[in-house]
Design a protein around this motif. Structure first.
Motif, mmCIF file in Angstrom:
data_model
loop_
_atom_site.group_PDB
_atom_site.id
_atom_site.type_symbol
_atom_site.label_atom_id
_atom_site.label_comp_id
_atom_site.label_asym_id
_atom_site.label_seq_id
_atom_site.Cartn_x
_atom_site.Cartn_y
_atom_site.Cartn_z
ATOM 1 N N ASP A 235 -0.191 12.103 -0.272
ATOM 2 C CA ASP A 235 -0.874 13.194 0.432
ATOM 3 C C ASP A 235 -0.543 14.496 -0.278
ATOM 4 O OD1 ASP A 235 -1.719 15.222 2.188
ATOM 5 O OD2 ASP A 235 -1.346 13.955 3.953
ATOM 6 N N ALA B 151 0.852 -1.189 0.000
ATOM 7 C CA ALA B 151 0.000 0.000 0.000
ATOM 8 C C ALA B 151 0.887 1.238 0.000
ATOM 9 C CB ALA B 151 -0.911 0.003 1.216
ATOM 10 N N GLU B 152 0.408 2.267 -0.675
ATOM 11 C CA GLU B 152 1.168 3.512 -0.778
ATOM 12 C C GLU B 152 0.195 4.674 -0.639
ATOM 13 O OE1 GLU B 152 4.766 5.115 -3.658
ATOM 14 O OE2 GLU B 152 3.938 3.117 -3.910
ATOM 15 N N THR B 153 0.666 5.767 -0.026
ATOM 16 C CA THR B 153 -0.158 6.940 0.205
ATOM 17 C C THR B 153 0.456 8.155 -0.474
ATOM 18 O OG1 THR B 153 -0.835 6.047 2.344
ATOM 19 C CG2 THR B 153 -1.199 8.390 2.002
ATOM 20 N N HIS C 142 8.621 8.388 4.249
ATOM 21 C CA HIS C 142 7.981 9.614 3.768
ATOM 22 C C HIS C 142 8.913 10.282 2.767
ATOM 23 C CE1 HIS C 142 5.486 8.768 7.198
ATOM 24 N NE2 HIS C 142 4.699 9.780 6.914
ATOM 25 N N ASN D 88 4.786 11.488 -0.238
ATOM 26 C CA ASN D 88 4.426 10.161 -0.734
ATOM 27 C C ASN D 88 4.973 9.186 0.305
ATOM 28 O OD1 ASN D 88 6.027 8.071 -3.176
ATOM 29 N ND2 ASN D 88 3.981 7.781 -2.406
ATOM 30 N N THR E 83 -9.548 10.032 -0.779
ATOM 31 C CA THR E 83 -10.303 10.578 0.343
ATOM 32 C C THR E 83 -9.745 11.963 0.616
ATOM 33 O OG1 THR E 83 -10.586 8.359 1.265
ATOM 34 C CG2 THR E 83 -11.049 10.224 2.726
ATOM 35 N N VAL F 1 -5.929 12.875 0.082
ATOM 36 C CA VAL F 1 -5.092 11.687 0.184
ATOM 37 C C VAL F 1 -5.545 10.620 -0.819
ATOM 38 C CG1 VAL F 1 -4.288 9.843 1.711
ATOM 39 C CG2 VAL F 1 -4.614 12.152 2.614
ATOM 40 N N TRP F 2 -4.601 10.220 -1.637
ATOM 41 C CA TRP F 2 -4.802 9.141 -2.595
ATOM 42 C C TRP F 2 -4.060 7.924 -2.061
ATOM 43 C CZ3 TRP F 2 -6.330 10.063 -8.071
ATOM 44 C CH2 TRP F 2 -6.812 11.368 -8.268
ATOM 45 N N THR F 3 -4.661 6.751 -2.221
ATOM 46 C CA THR F 3 -4.057 5.517 -1.722
ATOM 47 C C THR F 3 -4.084 4.461 -2.816
ATOM 48 O OG1 THR F 3 -4.887 6.029 0.493
ATOM 49 C CG2 THR F 3 -4.157 3.783 0.116
ATOM 50 N N THR F 4 -2.986 3.711 -2.918
ATOM 51 C CA THR F 4 -2.947 2.588 -3.855
ATOM 52 C C THR F 4 -2.730 1.285 -3.090
ATOM 53 O OG1 THR F 4 -0.565 2.773 -4.236
ATOM 54 C CG2 THR F 4 -2.008 3.970 -5.757
ATOM 55 N N ARG F 5 -3.359 0.243 -3.600
ATOM 56 C CA ARG F 5 -3.113 -1.146 -3.161
ATOM 57 C C ARG F 5 -2.638 -1.886 -4.400
ATOM 58 N NH1 ARG F 5 -7.400 -4.111 -2.479
ATOM 59 N NH2 ARG F 5 -6.279 -5.734 -1.388
#
Length: 179
Positions: free
Chosen positions: A14, A10-12, A27, A20, A91, A94-98
């Motif tokens: 912001d 998982a990666e975020t 971070h 990232n 959201t 914030v974008w999130t990848t799986r």
């Protein structure tokens, strides 16, 4: 080939904080975030031994992350674009990848390479992802391969036909590698 079995990465991203958070929890300062109607562009330095800069587009409707790795001299690979098949959610800022294990390597004018199907199978068997996730990964892979192939093995032409007009940096400065 033996699969490299690991849990979902998982990666975020912001956009407000300008960071990232990579799958290992580091971070990373981001040079550029740009939100469009079809996705999120990110550009940042990378202290990786093989590449010194990374550009990515998160494309939620297509379940893809399109990447250009700016390789260090002597570490170049014969590729224009590297795609991660991924679930992408947003959201607020914030974008999130799986990451769904499957990767595509595209060199314009040559057939796209599909990588890590063995990892997808192993992760599904191990319960790291659901059968529904695996099915979505396969459907995404098939759609991307078909689209790229139908557009003369030109990934950017296919993405433009899908309404995703990706832009990339004209030049970048590589971040020094960590010793």
């Amino acid at each position: 080939m033996k699969a490299d079995l690991h849990p979902v990465k998982a990666e975020t991203f912001d956009t407000k904080a300008g960071v990232n958070v990579d799958p290992k929890g580091f971070h990373r300062a981001v040079d550029v975030y740009a939100v469009s109607d079809f996705g999120l562009y990110m550009a940042r330095g990378a202290n990786h031994p093989r590449f010194g800069y990374l550009e990515s587009w998160l494309l939620p409707r297509l379940n893809l992350r399109a990447n250009i790795f700016h390789f260090r001299p002597g570490a170049e690979k014969d590729q224009d674009f590297y795609f991660d098949v991924a679930d992408i959610s947003v959201t607020g800022d914030v974008w999130t990848t799986r990451d769904l294990y499957v990767d595509l390597v595209s060199l314009t004018g040559t057939p796209v390479d599909v990588l890590d199907i063995d990892e997808l199978a192993a992760a599904t068997s191990a319960g790291f992802i659901s059968a529904e996730d695996a099915e979505r990964a396969i459907e995404t892979t098939l759609a991307a391969v078909e689209g790229i192939t139908r557009h003369g093995d030109d990934a950017m032409a296919w993405l433009r036909s899908e309404g995703a007009h990706l832009t990339w940096a004209e030049s970048v400065t590589l971040t020094p590698a960590e010793p």
